[in-house]
Design a protein around this motif. Structure first.
Motif, mmCIF file in Angstrom:
data_model
loop_
_atom_site.group_PDB
_atom_site.id
_atom_site.type_symbol
_atom_site.label_atom_id
_atom_site.label_comp_id
_atom_site.label_asym_id
_atom_site.label_seq_id
_atom_site.Cartn_x
_atom_site.Cartn_y
_atom_site.Cartn_z
ATOM 1 N N ARG A 276 0.825 -1.208 0.000
ATOM 2 C CA ARG A 276 0.000 0.000 0.000
ATOM 3 C C ARG A 276 0.866 1.267 0.000
ATOM 4 N NH1 ARG A 276 -0.892 4.735 1.129
ATOM 5 N NH2 ARG A 276 -2.481 5.574 2.504
ATOM 6 N N PHE A 277 1.911 1.293 0.821
ATOM 7 C CA PHE A 277 2.710 2.513 0.917
ATOM 8 C C PHE A 277 3.766 2.603 -0.184
ATOM 9 C CE2 PHE A 277 0.627 2.483 4.980
ATOM 10 C CZ PHE A 277 0.275 3.827 5.101
ATOM 11 N N TRP A 278 4.231 1.476 -0.685
ATOM 12 C CA TRP A 278 5.120 1.554 -1.845
ATOM 13 C C TRP A 278 4.366 2.169 -3.022
ATOM 14 C CZ3 TRP A 278 6.443 -2.735 -5.783
ATOM 15 C CH2 TRP A 278 7.465 -2.293 -6.644
ATOM 16 N N LEU A 279 3.149 1.681 -3.255
ATOM 17 C CA LEU A 279 2.368 2.164 -4.389
ATOM 18 C C LEU A 279 2.004 3.642 -4.226
ATOM 19 C CD1 LEU A 279 0.985 1.623 -7.045
ATOM 20 C CD2 LEU A 279 -0.947 0.633 -5.793
ATOM 21 N N SER A 280 1.592 4.052 -3.037
ATOM 22 C CA SER A 280 1.223 5.460 -2.862
ATOM 23 C C SER A 280 2.434 6.369 -3.002
ATOM 24 C CB SER A 280 0.531 5.670 -1.514
ATOM 25 O OG SER A 280 1.399 5.418 -0.438
ATOM 26 N N ARG A 281 3.596 5.900 -2.570
ATOM 27 C CA ARG A 281 4.802 6.726 -2.715
ATOM 28 C C ARG A 281 5.279 6.767 -4.168
ATOM 29 N NH1 ARG A 281 8.506 6.299 2.771
ATOM 30 N NH2 ARG A 281 6.849 6.978 4.200
ATOM 31 N N LEU A 282 5.111 5.685 -4.896
ATOM 32 C CA LEU A 282 5.397 5.732 -6.332
ATOM 33 C C LEU A 282 4.518 6.775 -7.010
ATOM 34 C CD1 LEU A 282 5.688 1.926 -7.210
ATOM 35 C CD2 LEU A 282 7.536 3.611 -7.401
ATOM 36 N N TYR A 283 3.259 6.767 -6.673
ATOM 37 C CA TYR A 283 2.315 7.713 -7.271
ATOM 38 C C TYR A 283 2.680 9.152 -6.914
ATOM 39 C CZ TYR A 283 -2.084 9.934 -8.537
ATOM 40 O OH TYR A 283 -3.028 10.759 -9.103
ATOM 41 N N ASP A 284 2.953 9.407 -5.648
ATOM 42 C CA ASP A 284 3.285 10.772 -5.212
ATOM 43 C C ASP A 284 4.616 11.242 -5.795
ATOM 44 O OD1 ASP A 284 0.961 10.961 -3.698
ATOM 45 O OD2 ASP A 284 1.920 10.170 -1.899
ATOM 46 N N TYR A 285 5.529 10.296 -6.024
ATOM 47 C CA TYR A 285 6.852 10.649 -6.539
ATOM 48 C C TYR A 285 6.799 10.985 -8.029
ATOM 49 C CZ TYR A 285 11.912 10.399 -7.281
ATOM 50 O OH TYR A 285 13.213 10.697 -7.601
ATOM 51 N N TYR A 286 6.109 10.156 -8.799
ATOM 52 C CA TYR A 286 6.097 10.332 -10.251
ATOM 53 C C TYR A 286 4.967 11.236 -10.744
ATOM 54 C CZ TYR A 286 9.647 6.715 -10.538
ATOM 55 O OH TYR A 286 10.815 5.994 -10.401
ATOM 56 N N LEU A 287 3.911 11.369 -9.946
ATOM 57 C CA LEU A 287 2.766 12.184 -10.345
ATOM 58 C C LEU A 287 2.426 13.177 -9.229
ATOM 59 C CD1 LEU A 287 0.758 9.175 -11.749
ATOM 60 C CD2 LEU A 287 1.728 11.019 -13.140
ATOM 61 N N ASP A 298 10.577 8.935 -0.468
ATOM 62 C CA ASP A 298 11.300 8.026 -1.354
ATOM 63 C C ASP A 298 10.550 6.698 -1.447
ATOM 64 O OD1 ASP A 298 13.058 6.440 -2.710
ATOM 65 O OD2 ASP A 298 14.644 6.494 -1.193
ATOM 66 N N PRO A 299 10.068 6.304 -2.625
ATOM 67 C CA PRO A 299 9.320 5.047 -2.729
ATOM 68 C C PRO A 299 10.169 3.805 -2.496
ATOM 69 C CG PRO A 299 9.608 6.035 -4.895
ATOM 70 C CD PRO A 299 10.098 7.037 -3.898
ATOM 71 N N THR A 300 11.507 3.899 -2.660
ATOM 72 C CA THR A 300 12.328 2.693 -2.512
ATOM 73 C C THR A 300 12.322 2.163 -1.081
ATOM 74 O OG1 THR A 300 14.341 3.997 -2.150
ATOM 75 C CG2 THR A 300 13.839 3.346 -4.409
ATOM 76 N N HIS A 301 11.984 3.015 -0.117
ATOM 77 C CA HIS A 301 11.929 2.562 1.284
ATOM 78 C C HIS A 301 10.928 1.416 1.428
ATOM 79 C CE1 HIS A 301 11.842 2.673 5.656
ATOM 80 N NE2 HIS A 301 10.538 2.883 5.612
ATOM 81 N N ILE A 305 11.035 -2.816 2.049
ATOM 82 C CA ILE A 305 10.244 -3.505 3.071
ATOM 83 C C ILE A 305 9.433 -4.635 2.446
ATOM 84 C CG2 ILE A 305 8.354 -3.234 4.728
ATOM 85 C CD1 ILE A 305 9.387 -0.410 5.274
ATOM 86 N N LEU A 306 8.808 -4.388 1.308
ATOM 87 C CA LEU A 306 8.030 -5.434 0.646
ATOM 88 C C LEU A 306 8.914 -6.611 0.271
ATOM 89 C CD1 LEU A 306 5.487 -6.584 -0.604
ATOM 90 C CD2 LEU A 306 5.922 -5.185 -2.656
ATOM 91 N N ARG A 307 10.063 -6.350 -0.332
ATOM 92 C CA ARG A 307 10.959 -7.447 -0.704
ATOM 93 C C ARG A 307 11.411 -8.225 0.530
ATOM 94 N NH1 ARG A 307 12.580 -7.253 -6.015
ATOM 95 N NH2 ARG A 307 12.298 -5.272 -7.139
#
Length: 318
Positions: A276-287, A298-301, A305-307
């Motif tokens: 959930r938070f990886w996806l929301s941070r990807l969205y906020d970072y790129y859009l 930073d979405p890589t954080h 965690i997911l990996r």
């Protein structure tokens, strides 16, 4: 928190007369966070937080503000919304919905130890139980439906290995959400964003949870997973710290015992919280949206965690 809609002390001076707070003395923008425009507000009656809502509508907001009032009335340490002279918790400021809530004492604990994690776990369990009879219903707006809607928007921006991970995890979570164990999980109002910076402490004493504007009705276990994924990890690696995990889960379990279905669902739910938070941070970072004070996370954080949750089983609930 951020500032998308600038507001001056002069703007607030007349607007605040509808509240029983006296004159506005000082207004200061809050730079942390990414969803709403937030300000520390000092009045003749004390210190408060003013929020202007950038995405949530007038129709959606009663769920959040009345939930905070419901919890506060049951002894949960949360900010209390302030009603105006007509009994309204939500009013317009610069044409957008706005609300004032009390400011909690203390400060965020950004280097939590087991004692802090135990306090968070116990309060989270009490919060879940206190919300059982809350009458309003609203889904978690950043749940599975939002994941489906948002994934195609971020896929063009990320490399193939990340895209593969994202699509594979969405498929895994779809399958998990359809299983019998998931359907047996306890459901109710959840905070859904209980990170270190959304909890206040005075020393080792927890003084409150705040920022309920991602709250919704979801599984209580999802709320626990989101919390563990922030409070109980090494920030550089995403690896869980066993002592902090145990302190938080044991304290929660002592107040509201975990079920066998929750035990079976725990590993998958930790992955759901990370996704959930990886996806929301990807969205906020790129859009990103334009804001006066905003630094996207930073979405890589949360990718790390997911990996890590996929690769390494976490300690059990009990």
């Amino acid at each position: 928190m951020a500032v998308f809609t600038p507001v001056s002390l002069e703007d607030v001076t007349q607007w605040i007369t509808q509240f029983p707070l006296g004159r506005a003395l000082e207004l200061k923008g809050i730079s942390s966070g990414i969803e709403n425009s937030n300000f520390f507000l000092t009045t003749e009656r004390g210190e408060y937080v003013l929020t202007i809502f950038e995405n949530l509508s007038f129709d959606q907001l009663p769920f959040y503000l009345n939930l905070m009032r419901h919890l506060a009335e049951r002894g949960i340490l949360v900010p209390a919304p302030v009603a105006n002279d007509r009994g309204e918790l939500i009013t317009a400021l610069h044409g957008k919905p706005a609300a004032i809530v009390s400011k909690l004492d203390g400060r965020s604990q950004m280097d939590p130890q087991p004692v802090h994690c135990a306090a968070v776990g116990a309060m989270l369990a009490r919060m879940h139980l206190a919300g059982q009879d809350y009458p309003l219903q609203q889904p978690n707006l950043r749940g599975l439906a939002w994941w489906h809607e948002t994934t195609p928007k971020v896929l063009p921006y990320i490399p193939e290995d990340k895209a593969h991970l994202l699509k594979a995890e969405i498929h895994y979570q779809e399958t998990f959400a359809a299983c019998a164990h998931y359907r047996q999980l306890q459901v109710g109002p959840v905070h859904a964003d209980l990170f270190r910076n959304n909890v206040m402490f005075d020393g080792a004493r927890l003084t409150g949870f705040f920022d309920f504007y991602f709250a919704g009705c979801d599984t209580w276990l999802f709320d626990v997973a989101v919390t563990v994924n922030d409070w109980c990890i090494d920030l550089d690696t995403g690896v869980l710290d066993a002592a902090r995990v145990r302190a938080l889960l044991d304290a929660y379990h002592a107040v509201r015992p975990f079920t066998s279905a929750e035990q079976h669902a725990w590993q998958a739910m930790l992955r759901a919280g990370a996704l959930r938070f990886w996806l929301s941070r990807l969205y906020d970072y790129y859009l990103p949206r334009e804001a006066e004070m905003l630094t996207p996370h930073d979405p890589t954080h949360f990718e790390r965690i997911l990996r890590e949750r996929i690769a390494t089983p976490a300690p059990g609930l009990y």
